[in-house]
Design a protein around this motif. Structure first.
Motif, short mmCIF file in Angstrom:
data_model
loop_
_atom_site.label_atom_id
_atom_site.label_comp_id
_atom_site.label_asym_id
_atom_site.label_seq_id
_atom_site.Cartn_x
_atom_site.Cartn_y
_atom_site.Cartn_z
N GLN A 6 0.78 -1.14 0.16
CA GLN A 6 0.19 0.05 -0.01
C GLN A 6 0.72 1.12 0.04
O GLN A 6 1.75 1.28 0.86
CB GLN A 6 -0.89 0.07 1.49
N GLN A 8 0.78 5.60 -0.62
CA GLN A 8 0.23 6.94 -0.72
C GLN A 8 1.26 7.90 -0.71
O GLN A 8 2.55 7.90 -0.49
CB GLN A 8 -0.81 6.99 0.37
N HIS A 50 -1.89 2.15 -14.01
CA HIS A 50 -2.47 1.79 -12.67
C HIS A 50 -2.32 3.18 -11.67
O HIS A 50 -3.44 3.70 -11.11
CB HIS A 50 -2.20 0.60 -11.93
N GLN A 53 -3.72 6.33 -12.72
CA GLN A 53 -5.21 6.64 -12.62
C GLN A 53 -5.77 6.35 -11.15
O GLN A 53 -6.59 7.18 -10.69
CB GLN A 53 -6.26 5.07 -13.05
N GLU A 54 -4.80 5.84 -10.13
CA GLU A 54 -5.13 5.91 -8.89
C GLU A 54 -4.56 6.80 -7.81
O GLU A 54 -4.90 7.55 -7.48
CB GLU A 54 -5.00 4.47 -8.22
N LEU A 55 -2.94 6.44 -7.99
CA LEU A 55 -1.93 7.22 -7.36
C LEU A 55 -2.10 8.73 -7.46
O LEU A 55 -1.93 9.56 -6.54
CB LEU A 55 -0.59 6.70 -7.41
N GLU A 58 -5.93 9.78 -6.67
CA GLU A 58 -6.40 9.63 -5.10
C GLU A 58 -5.24 9.88 -4.18
O GLU A 58 -5.52 9.77 -2.95
CB GLU A 58 -7.16 8.35 -5.13
N ARG A 60 -3.20 7.48 -3.44
CA ARG A 60 -3.00 6.08 -2.83
C ARG A 60 -3.19 5.21 -3.89
O ARG A 60 -4.20 5.30 -4.71
CB ARG A 60 -3.71 5.77 -1.62
N SER A 61 -2.70 3.90 -3.48
CA SER A 61 -2.77 2.97 -4.71
C SER A 61 -2.15 1.63 -3.77
O SER A 61 -1.38 1.59 -2.86
CB SER A 61 -2.11 3.15 -6.02
N TYR A 63 0.28 -2.25 -5.18
CA TYR A 63 0.71 -2.93 -6.07
C TYR A 63 1.35 -4.27 -5.63
O TYR A 63 1.59 -4.26 -4.33
CB TYR A 63 1.74 -2.26 -7.00
#
Length: 126
Positions: A6, A8, A50, A53-55, A58, A60-61, A63
């Protein structure tokens, strides 16, 4: 299933991580390589998308831990390249971004790391 890491961070750090991944893939995994290279290329490009689109969006993501070494090496070698091209150290920012990639930091202190790198670069100038 592999353990998920995780992470961020700020958009600025996320953007650099995405750039580092794209640069790393272009440099080390060209089109038309063998099957292993193609698999690594696709996994890293998928991770870059990925994260975009997320990190980046938002903050956070997550992998797969299986890719951690590649991600950390991408950030390491990308920032070393930036040092060589720009003449400014990335030592403190590099360490912070690698900690983010490992899930050990949220990237707080990036502005201070940037200032420390700028001061170190001035101190090493001609």
């Amino acid at each position: 299933m592999a353990k998920q890491i995780q992470i961020q961070c700020t958009r600025e750090i996320a953007g650099i991580i995405v750039e580092a991944l794209q640069w790393f893939v272009a440099r080390h995994y060209p089109h038309g390589a063998d099957e292993c290279s193609i698999a690594a290329r696709e996994a890293l490009l998928n991770l870059a998308e990925h994260f975009r689109q997320e990190l980046v969006v938002e903050g956070r993501s997550s992998y797969s831990s299986r890719i951690r070494a590649f991600l950390c090496e991408a950030v390491n070698s990308y920032t070393l390249m930036l040092e060589q091209e720009g003449g400014q150290t990335y030592e403190h920012r590099r360490a912070l971004m690698i900690a983010v990639c490992r899930g050990l930091s949220d990237g707080g202190g990036f502005a201070a790391a940037t200032r420390a790198d700028q001061l170190a670069s001035v101190g090493n100038g001609p």
